[in-house]
Design a protein around this motif. Structure first.
Motif, PDB file in Angstrom:
ATOM      1  N   LEU A  52       0.821  -1.210   0.000  1.00 46.87           N
ATOM      2  CA  LEU A  52       0.000   0.000   0.000  1.00 46.87           C
ATOM      3  C   LEU A  52       0.861   1.270   0.000  1.00 46.87           C
ATOM      4  O   LEU A  52       0.527   2.273   0.630  1.00 46.87           O
ATOM      5  CB  LEU A  52      -0.968   0.003   1.187  1.00 46.87           C
ATOM      6  N   ASN A  53       1.980   1.196  -0.723  1.00 48.51           N
ATOM      7  CA  ASN A  53       2.886   2.344  -0.886  1.00 48.51           C
ATOM      8  C   ASN A  53       3.438   2.870   0.438  1.00 48.51           C
ATOM      9  O   ASN A  53       3.655   4.085   0.600  1.00 48.51           O
ATOM     10  CB  ASN A  53       2.197   3.480  -1.662  1.00 48.51           C
ATOM     11  N   ALA A  54       3.663   1.955   1.384  1.00 53.76           N
ATOM     12  CA  ALA A  54       4.308   2.355   2.633  1.00 53.76           C
ATOM     13  C   ALA A  54       5.639   3.031   2.321  1.00 53.76           C
ATOM     14  O   ALA A  54       6.416   2.559   1.494  1.00 53.76           O
ATOM     15  CB  ALA A  54       4.526   1.141   3.529  1.00 53.76           C
ATOM     16  N   ALA A  92      -0.190   4.185   2.818  1.00 56.96           N
ATOM     17  CA  ALA A  92      -0.798   3.771   4.081  1.00 56.96           C
ATOM     18  C   ALA A  92       0.151   3.920   5.261  1.00 56.96           C
ATOM     19  O   ALA A  92       0.015   3.230   6.262  1.00 56.96           O
ATOM     20  CB  ALA A  92      -1.285   2.338   3.977  1.00 56.96           C
ATOM     21  N   GLY A  93       1.132   4.814   5.161  1.00 54.76           N
ATOM     22  CA  GLY A  93       1.993   5.080   6.290  1.00 54.76           C
ATOM     23  C   GLY A  93       3.453   4.848   5.992  1.00 54.76           C
ATOM     24  O   GLY A  93       3.855   4.651   4.845  1.00 54.76           O
ATOM     25  N   ALA A  94       4.255   4.882   7.043  1.00 60.54           N
ATOM     26  CA  ALA A  94       5.684   4.630   6.927  1.00 60.54           C
ATOM     27  C   ALA A  94       5.949   3.132   6.997  1.00 60.54           C
ATOM     28  O   ALA A  94       5.101   2.345   7.425  1.00 60.54           O
ATOM     29  CB  ALA A  94       6.441   5.351   8.028  1.00 60.54           C
ATOM     30  N   ASP A  95       7.135   2.742   6.586  1.00 61.79           N
ATOM     31  CA  ASP A  95       7.549   1.344   6.624  1.00 61.79           C
ATOM     32  C   ASP A  95       8.002   1.024   8.048  1.00 61.79           C
ATOM     33  O   ASP A  95       9.126   1.336   8.442  1.00 61.79           O
ATOM     34  CB  ASP A  95       8.690   1.114   5.626  1.00 61.79           C
ATOM     35  N   ILE A  96       7.114   0.399   8.836  1.00 59.74           N
ATOM     36  CA  ILE A  96       7.401   0.141  10.246  1.00 59.74           C
ATOM     37  C   ILE A  96       8.560  -0.830  10.411  1.00 59.74           C
ATOM     38  O   ILE A  96       9.384  -0.692  11.331  1.00 59.74           O
ATOM     39  CB  ILE A  96       6.147  -0.388  10.961  1.00 59.74           C
TER      40      ILE A  96
END
Length: 257
Positions: A25-27, A63-67
């Motif tokens: 999701l394009n993290a 959908a956010g940063a790459d955790i």
């Protein structure tokens, strides 16, 4: 830098940047952010480009940063990485940046949206800062930009709960500009880009500069910045052409000079 996580191309005078990690999701990982900013910088320097459009491939904008990338960082590793210096470079882009957002724009993805100038969102798009649920907080300007746009009380509510809110809610508080049917998202964004391409490039540039200063400066200081930019435009060929065309009742032919 080789473009691994974004697609970059030109459509006439429009510079296109598409986030391209659809499987997650394009993290946003650090390399992806660097690629985005490098592409923005290249288009900003390209005399053939007048407007930049940022979008996402697949089911979401970002959908956010790459955790996984940051889970084991420490204050020392983060200080040495200085990853937010790339984010700071977005503020130096002079040309209009338009965002075409769909699906989700969460965490770093939402911060990227808030770094753009004009924001189109597809119906059903959801926004939010879920960082609090991970024991952290936004770090690329999210708390600051959200507060400036929404006010303290509403910003705290969204940041403290980490809940998502709709495109309609975002538009109601001035976070985004337009909500459009999902199938028309890029069409409407590109159509708006064409409107901007008809304007005087130097005027667009200095209007953006002045509006950015108005966000942070006092009213008096912002008005001084506005006045200087107003005067500066009278040294341009576009000002002469624009006013001559008005007097002659014809469409101006702006050249960005």
């Amino acid at each position: 830098m080789r473009e691994e996580w974004v697609k970059v191309w030109k459509e006439g005078a429009i510079g296109r940047i598409e986030l391209n990690r659809p499987q997650v999701l394009n993290a946003l990982n650090r390399q992806m952010v660097a690629e985005i900013v490098d592409a923005l910088t290249a288009f900003d320097k390209d005399q053939d480009i007048g407007v930049i459009v940022l979008s996402g491939a697949g089911r979401a904008f970002a959908a956010g940063a790459d955790i996984d990338e940051m889970a084991y960082d420490t204050p020392v590793t983060l200080e040495k990485l200085d990853q937010f210096s790339d984010w700071d470079r977005i503020r130096t882009i002079h040309k209009p940046i338009l965002a075409a957002v769909h699906g989700f724009a969460l965490g770093g993805g939402f911060e990227l949206v808030l770094s753009c100038d004009i924001i189109f969102a597809a119906e059903g798009t959801m926004f939010g800062f879920p960082e609090v649920k991970l024991g952290v907080m936004p770090g690329a300007g999210g708390t600051v930009k959200l507060t400036k746009a929404m006010g303290r009380a509403k910003a705290l509510e969204w940041l403290w709960t980490g809940e998502m809110f709709s495109a309609e809610d975002a538009k109601a508080v001035g976070l985004i500009n337009h909500i459009v049917p999902s199938e028309l998202l890029l069409e409407e964004t590109l159509a708006f880009s064409q409107k901007l391409l008809k304007q005087a490039p130097l005027a667009l540039r200095l209007i953006k500069d002045t509006v950015n200063k108005a966000v942070d400066y006092s009213v008096f200081d912002a008005m001084q910045a506005e006045r200087k930019n107003f005067y500066l435009l009278f040294a341009s060929e576009d000002q002469k052409e624009g006013m001559k065309a008005f007097i002659e009742k014809r469409r101006p032919n702006f050249k960005g000079k």
